[in-house]
Design a protein around this motif. Structure first.
Motif, PDB file in Angstrom:
ATOM      1  N   THR A  79     -31.286  98.393   6.839  1.00  0.00           N
ATOM      2  CA  THR A  79     -31.680  97.080   6.324  1.00  0.00           C
ATOM      3  C   THR A  79     -30.616  96.004   6.546  1.00  0.00           C
ATOM      4  O   THR A  79     -30.746  94.896   6.042  1.00  0.00           O
ATOM      5  N   GLU A  80     -29.590  96.305   7.348  1.00  0.00           N
ATOM      6  CA  GLU A  80     -28.435  95.411   7.408  1.00  0.00           C
ATOM      7  C   GLU A  80     -28.711  94.067   8.083  1.00  0.00           C
ATOM      8  O   GLU A  80     -28.015  93.084   7.825  1.00  0.00           O
ATOM      9  N   THR A  81     -29.717  93.997   8.947  1.00  0.00           N
ATOM     10  CA  THR A  81     -29.963  92.724   9.632  1.00  0.00           C
ATOM     11  C   THR A  81     -30.673  91.717   8.741  1.00  0.00           C
ATOM     12  O   THR A  81     -30.727  90.535   9.058  1.00  0.00           O
ATOM     13  N   ASN A  82     -31.250  92.173   7.630  1.00  0.00           N
ATOM     14  CA  ASN A  82     -31.925  91.256   6.705  1.00  0.00           C
ATOM     15  C   ASN A  82     -31.661  91.706   5.277  1.00  0.00           C
ATOM     16  O   ASN A  82     -32.545  92.227   4.594  1.00  0.00           O
ATOM     17  N   PRO A  83     -30.423  91.515   4.804  1.00  0.00           N
ATOM     18  CA  PRO A  83     -30.054  92.035   3.473  1.00  0.00           C
ATOM     19  C   PRO A  83     -30.842  91.400   2.332  1.00  0.00           C
ATOM     20  O   PRO A  83     -31.092  92.053   1.319  1.00  0.00           O
ATOM     21  N   GLU A  84     -31.265  90.141   2.483  1.00  0.00           N
ATOM     22  CA  GLU A  84     -32.032  89.502   1.410  1.00  0.00           C
ATOM     23  C   GLU A  84     -33.390  90.180   1.243  1.00  0.00           C
ATOM     24  O   GLU A  84     -33.815  90.466   0.115  1.00  0.00           O
ATOM     25  N   ALA A  85     -34.056  90.451   2.359  1.00  0.00           N
ATOM     26  CA  ALA A  85     -35.335  91.160   2.291  1.00  0.00           C
ATOM     27  C   ALA A  85     -35.142  92.553   1.707  1.00  0.00           C
ATOM     28  O   ALA A  85     -35.994  93.044   0.955  1.00  0.00           O
ATOM     29  N   ALA A  86     -34.023  93.179   2.034  1.00  0.00           N
ATOM     30  CA  ALA A  86     -33.740  94.515   1.505  1.00  0.00           C
ATOM     31  C   ALA A  86     -33.569  94.478  -0.008  1.00  0.00           C
ATOM     32  O   ALA A  86     -34.058  95.364  -0.718  1.00  0.00           O
TER      33      ALA A  86
END
Length: 345
Positions: A156-163
């Motif tokens: 999930t590192e490319t989109n931490p907010e979504a994670a």
């Protein structure tokens, strides 16, 4: 001399041109696609593990450059990748449609079976982003050294907010302990399906032959969901590097996604604490898709690391072009620490 050089060049081009996609059956509904380029029986084999989208190919310039160096090359897909699905019999149902428990350790086992079937004895796995999840589970007795290239830290590192939002949603679902596992599984798979469905559709819109003449679109999308699901609990920053004797090199990209680069550095620091030898090469002017963005530097880095025996201690180098790999001087642990501290402040 020019005639000899031309002959060698033509020979190597013919070797890569002759390489074709082959399929090894691993079970009912399960095959693994691969290309096998043999340039020198005396050389070791570099296993260029695939990225999340596809495997490297003999058509890739980075692969051709490695072949020119004299390496034997194995270019596998994963059994859920499109090229492997292409090798199934007409009407044959892919194995992954019936098994949602598949994880990266299963893909590592598939790679080991392929290497055994081809009777490859001396091999160095080279991970690429996603397949750091596979390299973490390869048998250390078979593969005592691994080269990690732009490794995936956490999925999930490319989109931490979504994670973070997804985690909040799952925490709320866990308030019902009976139904939570089912609901969470459905929620994750729907997210994977939405993402990869859009990717596959976009590829086909751009090139109708992107997945071959008669692609099994629904199975291809499901295959990508399987690949995403297999890594969902992986965390490179928490790999126990003291647990086995595998030594690792790291090839990183200076223009990497900031969150991913931070995770790579956390993992690297964890590896350094194991006390094992470490060589770290940073391609300063490249981004995440290193083999296609900077094929000459990628090939020089991988070939150079594979050729030189691992020695004790820590070695660090920043490069910008292929010539730097051979001309630049290795620096030590203090320079590596300074570089890492400049990224993770």
């Amino acid at each position: 001399m020019k005639t000899i050089a031309l002959f060698i060049s033509v020979l190597l081009v013919s070797l890569t041109a002759a390489a074709k996609v082959q399929h090894l059956r691993l079970g009912t509904g399960k095959v693994i696609a691969y290309e096998h380029i043999q340039t020198n029986k005396a050389s070791s084999t570099l296993i260029l593990l695939p990225g999340v989208n596809r495997s490297l190919s003999a058509d890739d310039r980075s692969v051709q450059l490695l072949a020119e160096q004299g390496w034997n090359l194995l270019l596998p897909s994963l059994p859920a990748h499109p090229l492997s699905i292409e090798g199934l019999s007409a009407g044959e149902t892919p194995y992954f449609l019936y098994d949602s428990s598949l994880r990266a350790v299963d893909f590592a086992s598939d790679i080991e079976k392929l290497v055994a079937a081809l009777k490859i004895k001396q091999a160095i796995p080279v991970t690429l982003s996603y397949t750091s999840t596979v390299g973490a589970y390869l048998n250390p007795k078979l593969f005592p050294h691994v080269i990690e290239t732009v490794p995936l830290g956490i999925p999930t590192e490319t989109n931490p907010e979504a994670a973070r939002n997804a985690q909040l949603w799952e925490n709320w679902l866990r308030m019902n302990p009976v139904m939570a596992p089912f609901w969470i599984r459905q929620s994750r798979d729907q997210a994977y399906s939405k993402h990869w469905g859009a990717v596959v559709d976009a590829n086909l819109a751009r090139d109708p032959d992107y997945y071959g003449a008669n692609p099994r679109i629904a199975d291809i999308k499901s295959g990508y969901v399987t690949i995403a699901r297999a890594a969902e609990d992986f965390d490179l920053t928490k790999v126990d590097y003291k647990a086995n004797a595998v030594t690792r090199d790291f090839v990183l990209a200076g223009q990497e996604n900031s969150e991913r680069l931070k995770n790579q550095i956390v993992a690297l620091k964890n590896y350094l604490r194991s006390g094992k030898p470490a060589r770290v090469m940073v391609v300063a002017n490249a981004g995440h898709v290193l083999p296609s963005e900077s094929p000459s530097v990628y090939a020089a880095a991988i070939g150079g690391l594979a050729q030189q025996p691992v020695s004790a201690g820590v070695s660090f180098m920043v490069v910008r072009k292929a010539a730097d790999v051979h001309k630049a001087q290795w620096q030590g642990a203090s320079e590596l620490e300074a570089w890492m501290d400049g990224i993770v402040k």
